[in-house]
Design an enzyme around this catalytic site. Structure first.
Site, PDB file in Angstrom:
ATOM      1  N   LYS A 148     -12.786  -4.527   6.944  1.00  0.00           N
ATOM      2  CA  LYS A 148     -12.601  -5.198   5.660  1.00  0.00           C
ATOM      3  C   LYS A 148     -13.700  -6.220   5.399  1.00  0.00           C
ATOM      4  CE  LYS A 148      -9.471  -8.653   7.691  1.00  0.00           C
ATOM      5  NZ  LYS A 148      -8.244  -9.449   7.522  1.00  0.00           N
ATOM      6  N   HIS A 154      -4.767  -1.058  -5.122  1.00  0.00           N
ATOM      7  CA  HIS A 154      -5.148   0.033  -4.223  1.00  0.00           C
ATOM      8  C   HIS A 154      -5.867   1.087  -5.046  1.00  0.00           C
ATOM      9  CE1 HIS A 154      -1.935  -2.066  -2.072  1.00  0.00           C
ATOM     10  NE2 HIS A 154      -2.631  -1.749  -1.006  1.00  0.00           N
ATOM     11  N   GLN A 158       1.603 -10.927  -3.878  1.00  0.00           N
ATOM     12  CA  GLN A 158       0.186 -10.678  -3.645  1.00  0.00           C
ATOM     13  C   GLN A 158      -0.394  -9.912  -4.824  1.00  0.00           C
ATOM     14  OE1 GLN A 158      -0.524  -9.435   0.302  1.00  0.00           O
ATOM     15  NE2 GLN A 158      -2.702  -9.110   0.038  1.00  0.00           N
ATOM     16  N   HIS A 194      -8.081  -1.031  -0.216  1.00  0.00           N
ATOM     17  CA  HIS A 194      -7.074  -2.065  -0.437  1.00  0.00           C
ATOM     18  C   HIS A 194      -7.829  -3.308  -0.890  1.00  0.00           C
ATOM     19  CE1 HIS A 194      -4.206  -0.030   2.542  1.00  0.00           C
ATOM     20  NE2 HIS A 194      -5.378   0.483   2.877  1.00  0.00           N
ATOM     21  N   ARG A 215       6.917 -11.392   4.911  1.00  0.00           N
ATOM     22  CA  ARG A 215       6.326 -11.294   6.250  1.00  0.00           C
ATOM     23  C   ARG A 215       6.968 -12.357   7.135  1.00  0.00           C
ATOM     24  NH1 ARG A 215      -0.131 -10.464   4.734  1.00  0.00           N
ATOM     25  NH2 ARG A 215       0.192  -8.580   3.505  1.00  0.00           N
ATOM     26  N   ASP A 230      -2.106  -7.467  -5.477  1.00  0.00           N
ATOM     27  CA  ASP A 230      -2.625  -6.287  -4.790  1.00  0.00           C
ATOM     28  C   ASP A 230      -3.231  -5.275  -5.751  1.00  0.00           C
ATOM     29  OD1 ASP A 230      -2.576  -6.287  -2.052  1.00  0.00           O
ATOM     30  OD2 ASP A 230      -0.459  -5.764  -1.917  1.00  0.00           O
ATOM     31  N   CYS A 232       0.792  -1.240   0.000  1.00  0.00           N
ATOM     32  CA  CYS A 232       0.000   0.000   0.000  1.00  0.00           C
ATOM     33  C   CYS A 232       0.825   1.292   0.000  1.00  0.00           C
ATOM     34  CB  CYS A 232      -1.021  -0.007   1.129  1.00  0.00           C
ATOM     35  SG  CYS A 232      -0.552  -0.868   2.627  1.00  0.00           S
TER      36      CYS A 232
END
Length: 597
Positions: free
Chosen positions: A410, A329, A325, A456, A307, A327, A278
């Site tokens: 979320k 945004h 990922q 997100h 992570r 992802d 992000c």
């Protein structure tokens, strides 16, 4: 009594029977810790003088059945803290639990017969005879840290499956056997998709076949997002601590980050491998002046993220320390939130249905470790509740209280696979906080400056985890369009290699992923390899095929071979499978091919 309540009492009572059985078998020096009910049965943790193996399961089960036949009462007693400490004076873990209880806690114990007492809130059955018809079986044992802390003692955990009827237990065991056959940790290396090495724990190596599968998925993902006007970027994997301090990750997520010290001892000179994308997307948004005409501003990326996980939590591709990922945004105005989330849900529906997978949505709300003010959180949660109410009907979805991200509530997408197992995959997170932290603005239509809202979202979630699920869902036999190699070619003798090369080049020119085994070795050995690797089609080339311009086709999952199929017809079939899939990507959802492609 509702079924779930009944199962909880039934399984929890059997856990006491297991503990009593283990103590009778392994002696009074046995230390017993905790034994909770779980979805398919229960487990109990022990410190034992000897290790329990699979060979010990029958005698433990027999002892449990012997105890049940005694038809002993379960007797509940309230005791003082001092009484509890006296009862469990020789039990290290029970004593620790008692000492950690609040001063005003009501302490209860349950006695089963005259020789077994457990520290427990209950409830339990009144008498063991109520469990006489119990259908149970020890499934496995494993190591488990006391209270989940790797600094504590390692205990032996015994897992037991337990159901009210033998039929339910047998069906559960059938599913377990099926799941074992589908285990991606075994199938993945066997299919030459990925590997791990001790030098990089929890960080998969993608092998050539696996990387082809990965990129087939990524190409599909990109084609969908291009239709929805996403801008794909790539960003640094390592960023300075200042970025993570602004985003809140340094304060709320630091223990899960890989930290890299800088030249100075001051933390402000530290760097970290990114655990999330992000802040990178936000930097891209800030790289220019934005107006309401730019919104929704959709940014996608599939960068590597890291992570830090405890070693005991790593689990094949399902739980890793390095992954990619899918992802995205999205910066929106407040009045665009509902329509944008509806568009995201349509993308999720399209992508999951392509693989024949269904999903449901869950709302996760403010956690204890949240960032920002409660009023902002309440507003964000209300937005998501209204969206889900409109989609599913008021309250017709699950709510996970306190399970939101630290920066916003979320919607989690729970996906169901071929065995009916649910996996938390996609997520849609509404965030008013990071735009505030980073001072994000856009020029509104009236000329004023306003703050956008950040969404997100991920659909696959972790690409690695999604592939692990796909391996198990399809049992390694992927649909034609996503198979690492779609066609394998077996020339019977080296004299047939030239025709095999011609076929290979023709298929490659059509975008078909094809491999050939030109080695001078037994034909059946070559066919067996392609069968083991589960290529959808294997072509066998001999004198007849060379002479007639044909191929003999072995279809994955079928015993009979198709002989003398004109090469042009086979190419047309492959083109149809591939082109129709690609065509459908440009217009909307596609169906899932069957086992044979």
């Amino acid at each position: 009594m509702e079924r779930e309540e009944f199962l909880q009492v039934y399984r929890h009572s059997l856990a006491h029977i297991l503990a009593k059985a283990v103590i009778e078998l392994y002696g009074p020096e046995t230390q017993y810790a905790i034994g909770p009910q779980i979805d398919t049965g229960f487990y109990y943790d022990f410190k034992l003088p000897a290790s329990i193996t699979e060979d010990d399961f029958p005698k433990i089960e027999a002892k449990m059945k012997e105890i049940l036949k005694r038809k002993e009462d379960f007797i509940r007693e309230e005791v003082t803290r001092d009484q509890a400490l006296e009862i469990f004076r020789d039990q290290k873990y029970k004593t620790e639990i008692i000492k950690d209880l609040p001063e005003d806690a009501v302490i209860t114990v349950y006695k089963t017969g005259d020789d077994f007492t457990d520290l427990c809130r209950g409830p339990h059955v009144d008498n063991a005879k109520e469990l006489m018809s119990a259908a149970f079986a020890i499934r496995s044992t494993s190591g488990a840290y006391w209270r989940g802390d790797e600094k504590n003692d390692t205990l032996q955990r015994i897992y037991v499956d337990a159901f009210p009827s033998k039929e339910e237990l047998k069906e559960h065991q059938r599913l377990l056997r099926e799941a074992k056959e589908r285990d991606h940790k075994k199938l993945g290396p066997a299919l030459e998709l990925f590997m791990f090495h001790e030098s990089a724990p929890g960080m998969p190596y993608w092998l050539p076949r696996g990387w082809k599968l990965f990129n087939a998925l990524l190409d599909y993902w990109r084609s969908v997002h291009e239709r929805h006007n996403y801008l794909e970027i790539a960003a640094p994997v390592i960023n300075n601590q200042k970025l993570w301090a602004t985003s809140g990750h340094w304060g709320h997520y630091k223990e899960n980050m890989f930290i890299i010290p800088g030249e100075k001892e001051d933390e402000s000179d530290y760097y970290a491998a990114k655990p999330m994308n992000c802040p990178n997307a936000i930097m891209f948004y800030k790289n220019g002046l934005r107006s309401y005409r730019d919104l929704p501003f959709r940014v996608s990326q599939v960068d590597v993220i890291h992570r830090k996980e405890k070693s005991g939590e790593l689990n094949g591709l399902f739980r890793v320390q390095m992954f990619r990922q899918d992802d995205a945004h999205i910066l929106v105005t407040e009045d665009q939130i509902a329509s944008e989330i509806a568009d995201i849900m349509s993308i999720a529906d399209e992508i999951y249905s392509t693989f024949g997978l269904s999903f449901r949505a869950e709302l996760s709300t403010r956690p204890d470790d949240f960032m920002g003010d409660i009023a902002t959180w309440d507003k964000a949660e209300a937005e998501l509740r209204e969206i889900l109410d409109n989609m599913y009907g008021e309250g017709n979805y699950d709510v996970n209280e306190g399970d939101g991200a630290f920066y916003g509530p979320k919607i989690d997408l729970q996906m169901k696979d071929a065995l009916g197992r649910e996996w938390q995959m996609g997520t849609i997170q509404l965030d008013f906080q990071l735009p505030l932290n980073f001072g994000l603005k856009y020029a509104a239509q009236d000329g004023s400056e306003k703050q956008p809202v950040l969404i997100h979202r991920a659909i696959f979630g972790s690409m690695e985890r999604f592939i692990g699920i796909l391996i198990e869902n399809f049992k390694g036999s992927f649909p034609f369009w996503v198979s690492p190699y779609q066609v394998g070619i077996v020339p019977i003798r080296t004299s047939h290699n030239a025709y095999a090369e011609k076929i290979q080049e023709e298929l490659r020119s059509m975008g078909i992923r094809v491999e050939a085994d030109y080695a001078d070795k037994n034909m059946n050995e070559k066919i067996k390899r392609f069968r083991t690797l589960r290529d959808p089609y294997t072509l066998v080339i001999g004198d007849k095929e060379v002479e007639n311009g044909t191929v003999s086709v072995t279809v994955r999952g079928q015993k009979q071979q198709i002989h003398d199929l004109p090469l042009a017809d086979f190419c047309a079939m492959c083109r149809k499978l591939q082109v129709e899939h690609l065509k459908d990507l440009l217009t909307g959802p596609v169906g899932n091919e069957n086992e044979n492609g």
